[in-house]
Enzyme design. Structure first.
Site, PDB file in Angstrom:
ATOM      1  N   PHE A   1     -15.003  62.361 -59.098  1.00 19.65           N
ATOM      2  CA  PHE A   1     -16.141  63.453 -59.094  1.00 19.65           C
ATOM      3  C   PHE A   1     -16.984  63.669 -60.552  1.00 19.65           C
ATOM      4  CE2 PHE A   1     -17.533  67.610 -56.989  1.00 19.65           C
ATOM      5  CZ  PHE A   1     -18.593  67.319 -57.348  1.00 19.65           C
TER       6      PHE A   1
ATOM      7  N   GLY B   1      -1.389  78.011 -44.322  1.00 18.21           N
ATOM      8  CA  GLY B   1      -1.587  78.343 -45.855  1.00 18.21           C
ATOM      9  C   GLY B   1      -2.502  78.252 -45.773  1.00 18.21           C
TER      10      GLY B   1
ATOM     11  N   PRO C   1     -16.019  68.962 -38.335  1.00 21.11           N
ATOM     12  CA  PRO C   1     -14.690  69.697 -37.590  1.00 21.11           C
ATOM     13  C   PRO C   1     -14.450  70.929 -38.626  1.00 21.11           C
ATOM     14  CG  PRO C   1     -13.862  67.746 -39.368  1.00 21.11           C
ATOM     15  CD  PRO C   1     -15.728  67.951 -38.489  1.00 21.11           C
TER      16      PRO C   1
ATOM     17  N   LYS D   1      -0.507  72.174 -59.572  1.00 23.66           N
ATOM     18  CA  LYS D   1      -1.810  72.114 -60.841  1.00 23.66           C
ATOM     19  C   LYS D   1      -1.306  73.312 -61.629  1.00 23.66           C
ATOM     20  CE  LYS D   1      -5.364  70.766 -61.216  1.00 23.66           C
ATOM     21  NZ  LYS D   1      -5.875  69.773 -62.093  1.00 23.66           N
TER      22      LYS D   1
ATOM     23  N   GLY E   1      -9.337  60.800 -65.925  1.00 24.73           N
ATOM     24  CA  GLY E   1     -10.064  60.917 -64.517  1.00 24.73           C
ATOM     25  C   GLY E   1     -10.858  60.566 -64.524  1.00 24.73           C
ATOM     26  N   GLY E   2     -11.986  60.891 -65.440  1.00 24.47           N
ATOM     27  CA  GLY E   2     -13.863  59.947 -65.265  1.00 24.47           C
ATOM     28  C   GLY E   2     -13.907  59.224 -64.575  1.00 24.47           C
TER      29      GLY E   2
ATOM     30  N   TYR F   1      -0.720  71.021 -54.069  1.00 30.12           N
ATOM     31  CA  TYR F   1      -2.073  70.732 -54.831  1.00 30.12           C
ATOM     32  C   TYR F   1      -1.222  72.501 -55.920  1.00 30.12           C
ATOM     33  CZ  TYR F   1      -6.243  70.627 -56.673  1.00 30.12           C
ATOM     34  OH  TYR F   1      -7.502  71.191 -57.526  1.00 30.12           O
TER      35      TYR F   1
ATOM     36  N   THR G   1      -7.772  74.299 -61.816  1.00 25.73           N
ATOM     37  CA  THR G   1      -8.456  75.186 -60.436  1.00 25.73           C
ATOM     38  C   THR G   1      -7.971  76.171 -60.699  1.00 25.73           C
ATOM     39  OG1 THR G   1      -8.983  75.228 -58.387  1.00 25.73           O
ATOM     40  CG2 THR G   1      -6.801  73.948 -59.461  1.00 25.73           C
ATOM     41  N   ASP G   2      -9.327  77.479 -59.501  1.00 24.45           N
ATOM     42  CA  ASP G   2      -9.124  78.480 -58.648  1.00 24.45           C
ATOM     43  C   ASP G   2      -7.998  78.728 -58.679  1.00 24.45           C
ATOM     44  OD1 ASP G   2      -9.810  77.757 -56.884  1.00 24.45           O
ATOM     45  OD2 ASP G   2     -12.128  79.254 -56.733  1.00 24.45           O
ATOM     46  N   GLU G   3      -7.580  77.653 -57.294  1.00 28.88           N
ATOM     47  CA  GLU G   3      -6.673  78.133 -56.163  1.00 28.88           C
ATOM     48  C   GLU G   3      -4.906  78.575 -57.220  1.00 28.88           C
ATOM     49  OE1 GLU G   3      -6.320  74.452 -53.637  1.00 28.88           O
ATOM     50  OE2 GLU G   3      -8.944  74.526 -53.556  1.00 28.88           O
TER      51      GLU G   3
ATOM     52  N   GLY H   1     -15.133  64.437 -63.170  1.00 31.30           N
ATOM     53  CA  GLY H   1     -14.929  63.848 -64.440  1.00 31.30           C
ATOM     54  C   GLY H   1     -15.688  62.605 -65.075  1.00 31.30           C
TER      55      GLY H   1
HETATM   56  P1  NAD Z   1     -11.744  63.353 -57.626  1.00 30.56           P
HETATM   57  O1  NAD Z   1     -10.440  63.435 -56.634  1.00 30.56           O
HETATM   58  O2  NAD Z   1     -13.217  62.821 -57.319  1.00 30.56           O
HETATM   59  O3  NAD Z   1     -10.891  62.394 -58.850  1.00 30.56           O
HETATM   60  C1  NAD Z   1      -9.629  62.278 -59.704  1.00 30.56           C
HETATM   61  C2  NAD Z   1      -9.451  61.257 -60.589  1.00 30.56           C
HETATM   62  O4  NAD Z   1      -8.556  60.775 -60.759  1.00 30.56           O
HETATM   63  C3  NAD Z   1      -9.540  59.792 -59.924  1.00 30.56           C
HETATM   64  O5  NAD Z   1     -10.735  58.910 -60.379  1.00 30.56           O
HETATM   65  C4  NAD Z   1      -8.413  59.636 -59.730  1.00 30.56           C
HETATM   66  O6  NAD Z   1      -8.473  57.993 -59.284  1.00 30.56           O
HETATM   67  C5  NAD Z   1      -8.409  60.062 -61.023  1.00 30.56           C
HETATM   68  N1  NAD Z   1      -6.285  60.089 -60.857  1.00 30.56           N
HETATM   69  C6  NAD Z   1      -5.531  60.291 -60.395  1.00 30.56           C
HETATM   70  N2  NAD Z   1      -4.240  60.024 -60.699  1.00 30.56           N
HETATM   71  C7  NAD Z   1      -4.659  59.983 -61.744  1.00 30.56           C
HETATM   72  C8  NAD Z   1      -3.557  59.477 -62.299  1.00 30.56           C
HETATM   73  N3  NAD Z   1      -2.100  59.524 -62.345  1.00 30.56           N
HETATM   74  N4  NAD Z   1      -3.374  58.927 -64.221  1.00 30.56           N
HETATM   75  C9  NAD Z   1      -4.936  58.430 -63.445  1.00 30.56           C
HETATM   76  N5  NAD Z   1      -5.591  58.990 -63.053  1.00 30.56           N
HETATM   77  C10 NAD Z   1      -5.786  59.365 -62.586  1.00 30.56           C
HETATM   78  O7  NAD Z   1     -11.047  64.869 -58.437  1.00 30.56           O
HETATM   79  P2  NAD Z   1     -12.220  65.959 -58.857  1.00 30.56           P
HETATM   80  O8  NAD Z   1     -12.717  66.403 -57.175  1.00 30.56           O
HETATM   81  O9  NAD Z   1     -13.508  65.426 -59.288  1.00 30.56           O
HETATM   82  O10 NAD Z   1     -11.612  66.872 -59.811  1.00 30.56           O
HETATM   83  C11 NAD Z   1     -11.211  66.975 -60.910  1.00 30.56           C
HETATM   84  C12 NAD Z   1     -10.412  67.742 -61.151  1.00 30.56           C
HETATM   85  O11 NAD Z   1     -11.088  68.587 -61.867  1.00 30.56           O
HETATM   86  C13 NAD Z   1      -9.032  67.994 -60.974  1.00 30.56           C
HETATM   87  O12 NAD Z   1      -8.109  67.929 -62.109  1.00 30.56           O
HETATM   88  C14 NAD Z   1      -9.315  69.215 -60.157  1.00 30.56           C
HETATM   89  O13 NAD Z   1      -7.881  69.780 -59.989  1.00 30.56           O
HETATM   90  C15 NAD Z   1      -9.875  69.688 -60.797  1.00 30.56           C
HETATM   91  N6  NAD Z   1     -11.028  70.927 -60.326  1.00 30.56           N
HETATM   92  C16 NAD Z   1     -11.971  70.460 -59.212  1.00 30.56           C
HETATM   93  C17 NAD Z   1     -12.736  70.960 -58.337  1.00 30.56           C
HETATM   94  C18 NAD Z   1     -12.995  70.891 -56.958  1.00 30.56           C
HETATM   95  O14 NAD Z   1     -13.387  71.470 -55.982  1.00 30.56           O
HETATM   96  N7  NAD Z   1     -13.567  69.749 -56.661  1.00 30.56           N
HETATM   97  C19 NAD Z   1     -12.587  72.382 -58.673  1.00 30.56           C
HETATM   98  C20 NAD Z   1     -12.267  72.656 -59.387  1.00 30.56           C
HETATM   99  C21 NAD Z   1     -10.821  72.233 -59.982  1.00 30.56           C
HETATM  100  O1  DAU Z   2     -11.055  76.105 -55.818  1.00 27.19           O
HETATM  101  C1  DAU Z   2     -11.337  74.676 -55.967  1.00 27.19           C
HETATM  102  C2  DAU Z   2     -10.934  73.693 -55.179  1.00 27.19           C
HETATM  103  O2  DAU Z   2     -11.182  73.393 -54.136  1.00 27.19           O
HETATM  104  C3  DAU Z   2     -10.188  72.325 -56.001  1.00 27.19           C
HETATM  105  O3  DAU Z   2      -9.073  72.847 -57.443  1.00 27.19           O
HETATM  106  C4  DAU Z   2     -10.177  71.112 -55.043  1.00 27.19           C
HETATM  107  O4  DAU Z   2      -9.279  69.772 -55.509  1.00 27.19           O
HETATM  108  C5  DAU Z   2     -11.097  71.081 -53.899  1.00 27.19           C
HETATM  109  O5  DAU Z   2     -10.380  70.086 -53.141  1.00 27.19           O
HETATM  110  C6  DAU Z   2     -10.875  72.353 -53.171  1.00 27.19           C
HETATM  111  O6  DAU Z   2     -10.101  72.700 -52.526  1.00 27.19           O
HETATM  112  P1  DAU Z   2     -10.280  73.373 -51.091  1.00 27.19           P
HETATM  113  O7  DAU Z   2      -9.769  73.092 -50.219  1.00 27.19           O
HETATM  114  O8  DAU Z   2     -11.387  74.506 -50.736  1.00 27.19           O
HETATM  115  O9  DAU Z   2     -11.970  72.028 -50.618  1.00 27.19           O
HETATM  116  P2  DAU Z   2     -11.858  71.130 -49.170  1.00 27.19           P
HETATM  117  O10 DAU Z   2     -13.489  70.673 -49.152  1.00 27.19           O
HETATM  118  O11 DAU Z   2     -10.921  70.757 -48.907  1.00 27.19           O
HETATM  119  O12 DAU Z   2     -12.267  72.675 -48.194  1.00 27.19           O
HETATM  120  C7  DAU Z   2     -13.127  73.509 -48.543  1.00 27.19           C
HETATM  121  C8  DAU Z   2     -13.425  74.518 -47.143  1.00 27.19           C
HETATM  122  O13 DAU Z   2     -13.550  73.530 -46.138  1.00 27.19           O
HETATM  123  C9  DAU Z   2     -11.812  75.445 -47.327  1.00 27.19           C
HETATM  124  O14 DAU Z   2     -11.893  76.378 -46.383  1.00 27.19           O
HETATM  125  C10 DAU Z   2     -11.145  74.324 -46.057  1.00 27.19           C
HETATM  126  C11 DAU Z   2     -13.441  74.104 -45.142  1.00 27.19           C
HETATM  127  N1  DAU Z   2     -12.901  72.978 -44.296  1.00 27.19           N
HETATM  128  C12 DAU Z   2     -12.598  72.075 -45.093  1.00 27.19           C
HETATM  129  C13 DAU Z   2     -12.583  70.422 -44.354  1.00 27.19           C
HETATM  130  C14 DAU Z   2     -12.236  69.241 -45.714  1.00 27.19           C
HETATM  131  C15 DAU Z   2     -13.218  72.978 -42.971  1.00 27.19           C
HETATM  132  O15 DAU Z   2     -12.836  73.668 -41.829  1.00 27.19           O
HETATM  133  N2  DAU Z   2     -12.619  71.311 -42.433  1.00 27.19           N
HETATM  134  C16 DAU Z   2     -12.581  70.280 -42.824  1.00 27.19           C
HETATM  135  O16 DAU Z   2     -12.505  69.140 -42.030  1.00 27.19           O
END
Ligand code: NAD
Ligand code: DAU
Length: 334
Positions: A11, A272, A202, A151, A7-8, A147, A123-125, A13
């Site tokens: 974002f 939810g 939004p 996880k 997954g590198g 999601y 994730t904290d989720e 990775g």
């Molecule tokens: P992202 O959506 O930007 O990237 C995910 C990557 O995984 C992509 O490059 C995608 O092509 C790859 N991928 C998806 N399915 C795959 C598969 N089956 N095989 C191989 N590659 C695959 O995600 P991110 O925000 O960089 O999150 C990375 C990790 O960190 C995830 O495990 C996510 O749950 C965790 N995480 C994210 C956040 C956040 O706020 N974004 C917070 C805490 C934890």
């Molecule tokens: O907490 C870690 C998680 O953070 C990661 O595990 C997830 O991969 C990552 O997507 C993120 O989840 P959230 O649901 O918290 O992130 P998101 O950016 O989708 O939304 C952040 C907050 O903003 C959430 O309360 C929903 C709200 N939101 C989001 C979008 C996209 C809005 O109000 N409007 C929007 O259009």
């Protein structure tokens, strides 16, 4: 170290891969399926580095994974590969089940065969929502979306491989990440790009949901600490230094971009919707990690990065993302 980073091309990775190659001199092989969220542009600055290699493949592919291990001979696997957007998991959960359940299983089997150290990025989720106080690694797992439920399933499978087979596996759970290269379906880049384009902003529900923001470079460094110094079988939380209600984040983006507050539009809430996340990071701090970037400063830098890097987001915003946006928000981007 020689690392296989699954997954590198996403974002966080790609942030981790860049950090390990440039700052730590590691040899990094990225294995990534290149879903809509995975992009080679994310690592184009390290692509020609002698310590970097890219292999396209899915973690659920039981031939591609051993082939990537043979090709890269890693000392450890760090798994970022996931479907990561909660809204997409509500609309179409199937890829979440496949990647998180089957994909994690295939990777674990391959790591077990080689007795390899394995870090699962989580994730904290998985803890669900918390009105007051903060989650520790001992908090019960109460995921609420497809999601976070998938996880959580992946985390439990990782822990079972430690308990059952003694596999040297660890988990690092992060709070909400932000920074450069984040796909614009997520709150911060979506609001920045909409603000810059004069599109509506939004806000779901009353906008008072709270997130615990961590810069992606800080989370990547926490994962590196867990990889290098963490104890096998353990979970480590890495939360950001600041919490903020969504509406305050959006108002700050309006100020930083010079957009109009009239662009803010309250829309139907996410089903939810978790109200608040908050992570205690004491355990990973004891390994020598601490967050370096405060939200105020990191958000301003992130807005500047999106302003200056149209080459990165323009192909996304003019591509399939438009159709996704229309499905999700019931209106076209301007
Ligand atoms: P992202 O959506 O930007 O990237 C995910 C990557 O995984 C992509 O490059 C995608 O092509 C790859 N991928 C998806 N399915 C795959 C598969 N089956 N095989 C191989 N590659 C695959 O995600 P991110 O925000 O960089 O999150 C990375 C990790 O960190 C995830 O495990 C996510 O749950 C965790 N995480 C994210 C956040 C956040 O706020 N974004 C917070 C805490 C934890
Ligand atoms: O907490 C870690 C998680 O953070 C990661 O595990 C997830 O991969 C990552 O997507 C993120 O989840 P959230 O649901 O918290 O992130 P998101 O950016 O989708 O939304 C952040 C907050 O903003 C959430 O309360 C929903 C709200 N939101 C989001 C979008 C996209 C809005 O109000 N409007 C929007 O259009």
């Amino acid at each position: 170290m020689r690392l296989l980073v699954c997954g590198g091309a996403g974002f966080i990775g790609s942030t981790f891969a860049r950090q390990r190659v440039v700052e730590y001199g590691d040899e990094v092989t990225v294995l990534d399926k290149l879903t809509y969220a995975g992009r080679e542009e994310n690592f184009q600055d390290i692509r020609d580095d002698a310590g970097f290699r890219f292999i396209r493949g899915a973690i659920e592919d039981a031939e591609a994974v051993p082939a990537a291990i043979r090709a890269s001979q890693p000392e450890a696997i760090v798994n970022f590969a996931a479907e990561t957007h909660v809204d997409r998991s509500i609309a179409e959960p199937d890829a979440f089940v496949r990647t998180h359940a089957l994909g994690t299983y295939v990777l674990l089997e391959a790591a077990r065969e080689h007795g390899m150290r394995y870090v699962q990025v989580s994730t904290d989720e998985v803890y669900g929502s918390i009105e007051e106080g903060t989650f520790t690694e001992e908090s019960p797992l109460r995921p609420s979306s497809p999601y976070s439920a998938t996880k959580t399933g992946a985390d439990l499978l990782v822990q079972s491989y430690f308990h059952t087979y003694g596999m040297p596996a660890l988990i690092c759970r992060g709070s909400n990440n932000y920074g450069p290269y984040q796909y614009p379906e997520k709150l911060i880049p979506l609001m920045i790009l909409n603000a810059l384009h004069g599109d509506p902003l939004p806000v779901y529900g009353d906008g008072m949901q709270v997130r615990n923001w961590i810069h992606a470079t800080d989370f990547a460094r926490a994962i590196g600490h867990v990889l290098e110094h963490g104890e096998e079988g353990e979970v480590y939380n890495a939360g950001g230094p600041d919490e903020c209600p969504n509406i305050d984040v959006v108002n700050r983006i309006v100020e930083l971009t010079g957009a109009s507050a009239d662009q803010i539009e309250y829309v139907t809430d996410r089903p939810g919707h978790d109200r608040r996340y908050s992570l205690s990071s004491e355990k990973v701090r004891a390994l020598g990690w601490s967050a370096q970037v405060r939200f105020e400063e990191g958000l301003a830098e992130t807005v500047s990065w999106y302003r200056e890097n149209e080459w990165w987001w323009e192909p996304i915003r003019s591509g399939d993302y438009r159709a996704y946006y229309e499905r999700q928000y019931g209106r076209a981007l301007g």
